[in-house]
Design an enzyme around this catalytic site. Sequence first.
Site, PDB file in Angstrom:
ATOM      1  N   GLY A   1       2.296   5.039   3.724  1.00 12.27           N
ATOM      2  CA  GLY A   1       3.149   4.090   3.022  1.00 12.27           C
ATOM      3  C   GLY A   1       4.115   4.764   2.068  1.00 12.27           C
TER       4      GLY A   1
ATOM      5  N   TYR B   1     -13.233  -3.255  10.209  1.00 12.11           N
ATOM      6  CA  TYR B   1     -11.875  -2.710  10.183  1.00 12.11           C
ATOM      7  C   TYR B   1     -11.169  -2.920  11.520  1.00 12.11           C
ATOM      8  CZ  TYR B   1      -8.092   0.735   9.997  1.00 12.11           C
ATOM      9  OH  TYR B   1      -6.870   1.350  10.052  1.00 12.11           O
TER      10      TYR B   1
ATOM     11  N   SER C   1      -4.465   0.372  14.821  1.00 12.75           N
ATOM     12  CA  SER C   1      -5.078   1.700  14.840  1.00 12.75           C
ATOM     13  C   SER C   1      -5.325   2.162  16.266  1.00 12.75           C
ATOM     14  CB  SER C   1      -6.404   1.680  14.082  1.00 12.75           C
ATOM     15  OG  SER C   1      -7.104   2.893  14.269  1.00 12.75           O
TER      16      SER C   1
ATOM     17  N   GLY D   1       0.811  -1.210   0.000  1.00  8.94           N
ATOM     18  CA  GLY D   1       0.000   0.000   0.000  1.00  8.94           C
ATOM     19  C   GLY D   1       0.845   1.260   0.000  1.00  8.94           C
ATOM     20  N   ALA D   2       1.942   1.229  -0.761  1.00  8.47           N
ATOM     21  CA  ALA D   2       2.907   2.335  -0.717  1.00  8.47           C
ATOM     22  C   ALA D   2       2.640   3.416  -1.754  1.00  8.47           C
ATOM     23  CB  ALA D   2       4.320   1.791  -0.906  1.00  8.47           C
TER      24      ALA D   2
END
Length: 290
Positions: A16, A171, A142, A10-11
């Site tokens: 990221g 999530y 998170s 996810g960069a």
Amino acid sequence: MTTKTCIITGANAGIGKEAAVQIANQGYHVVLACRNAARGEAALKEVQTRITSGSVELRLVDMSLQSSIKTFARSFLEKYSTLDVLIHNAAKFDIAEKEPVFTSEGIESVWATNHVGPVLLTELLLGALEKSSQGRVLTVSSKGLLSFPFLKVDLKDPEFRERKFSVAKAYYQSKLAQVMYTYWLAERLSHTRVTVNCIRVTNVKIDLNRYPDIGRAAQTAYKLKSKFSITPEEMAHTYTHVATSVELDRVTGKHFGERNQPVSSSKYSRDITQQKKVMALTKAYLENTL
């Protein structure tokens, strides 16, 4: 001196991408592992203009699909025998979703992307990590989990097939599972040179253009929230610290906050018996893949 290699999933955006810049500037070769080719190419070009040392390359992977993860891992290992850092940054949290979305492989996409995928990728690359002088695995949780101190992974229905779907619940359940995976894997690899730590991401400014379908009320809420948020670049400093700092060479099984300090997690997440149950559940998703 051999150049160290780091994979960041996810960069192509946000934390990221900023971590890719920072870690490359530490002299690493960074693999931008992205799902979308166009966004990945754009990120690659941007990162290349911002780094003064190190190097970067783009490789495609969809972390929601086990077939894509297997292809990515196989391709990576054909070129690299050693992996020094693996950062599980990619995550799905589409605030516009009102119903569960299932992948083409039949798994609820938040659970698949945020938890099952990272576990699979780690397993496939573990041999390369063990060949490093000091391999590191970074998972991502998170700070929002603090709002759900009694949350548990639903072992019977993690995919919301029977219970009412909430993208927030999906999530945070997946992020809780990642915290538990961190502790479990750190213990499993305690006899090796591979360390496993988790980054607890706080409120970070997001690009609302990535969520064109959310309503006006949600947009207003996120704009207000952003006033109390840090930048992706600031959050990425913790990624870089945990990924590269020599002082953390022997530190494993920890949870780090945005100020690079160890932070706690729920009593449930630290329960070894519960960790084993979550990992037994997770392995059931991978029994036909590994």
